[in-house]
Motif scaffolding. Structure first.
Motif: not given
Length: 266
Positions: A165-167, A172-173, A212-217
């Motif tokens: 999950e992106k959450s 981690k960020v 960024a990869r997870f939210i397609d940026i």
């Protein structure tokens, strides 16, 4: 919009290019002198020029830069044929065979219901082909660090090693940000362990790229767009100061902020 040509026209144009390459290699002093090594840095430059044209969204420049890059590909094939290593036919056929091999959902009996499944199949087949002991073995060593981080993460995902999950990625960020703050507290003037702080900063960047990869940026494109935005605004600041007969070096930060805020509204 330019009228699109037929397949016959495209093949004829490519044949014309191959003929011109033969003639240049045989008659032009500069072209005769080139080697794969001498072309290498020029090819890298052409690739970045194509990247610039794509970011600018300029179709005519994209076409021009693609043509320059195509010339390099034909040039390498010509040199390869002279050295008896490969030619345009052998490298093109090898490419065709690789595309067929890596798309078993099209040319075989494998199923791939979505883009993610295609990527995973691609990485697994690529790993088998190259005989790499590590799935990361195919990441070029000379890639810029930011792009390399993207490719490392993509390849790890290709074999199922990834967050769900992106959450989780954002947590981690935040964790990495906190660890970096502990190593480099902006309010603390004491000397820091720069090597350790650099390591924590690297971890933070890696986690941001992952998010960024997870939210397609695409973080490389995002950063470059910010670079271009900064350049545009800074040049506005320079021009505005020049029109007032001033030099940036003689202005206070508050004075520069006035023009900077004007630039943001442009």
């Amino acid at each position: 919009m330019t009228n699109l040509s037929t397949r016959a026209d495209q093949l004829a144009a490519f044949d014309r290019l191959l003929t011109i390459m033969d003639e240049l290699r045989a008659q032009c002093p500069w072209d005769m002198k080139q080697t794969t090594e001498s072309l290498r840095h020029l090819t890298i430059e052409e690739t970045f020029e194509l990247s610039d044209a794509i970011l600018e969204g300029n179709p005519e420049e994209i076409k021009k830069e693609l043509g320059d890059l195509l010339l390099h590909l034909v040039f390498y094939a010509k040199i390869g044929s002279e050295e008896g290593n490969f030619d345009m036919a052998s490298l093109t056929n090898a490419l065709c065979e690789k595309l067929i091999r890596r798309h078993p959902h099209i040319y075989g009996d494998t199923e791939a219901k979505d883009e993610e499944a295609v990527k995973q199949n691609w990485e697994k087949i690529k790993l088998q082909e190259k005989g790499n002991k590590s799935v990361l073995g195919g990441v070029p060593k000379s890639l810029p660090a930011l792009i390399k981080a993207m490719r490392i993460q993509e390849k790890a995902r290709g074999v199922g090693f990834d967050w769900e999950e992106k959450s989780q990625v954002w947590e981690k960020v935040e964790e990495e940000m906190q660890e970096f703050k502990e190593e480099f507290n902006a309010d603390d003037e004491k000397e820091i362990d720069r090597e350790k702080a650099a390591a924590e900063f690297g971890d933070l960047l890696f986690s941001l790229i992952n998010y960024a990869r997870f939210i397609d940026i695409n973080p490389e494109e995002a950063l470059e767009r910010t670079n271009l935005k900064f350049i545009k605004r800074f040049q506005y600041l320079e021009n505005a100061a020049r029109e007032q007969g001033k030099s940036l070096g003689d202005m206070t930060l508050n004075e520069m902020d006035v023009y900077w805020n004007e630039a943001k509204g442009k």
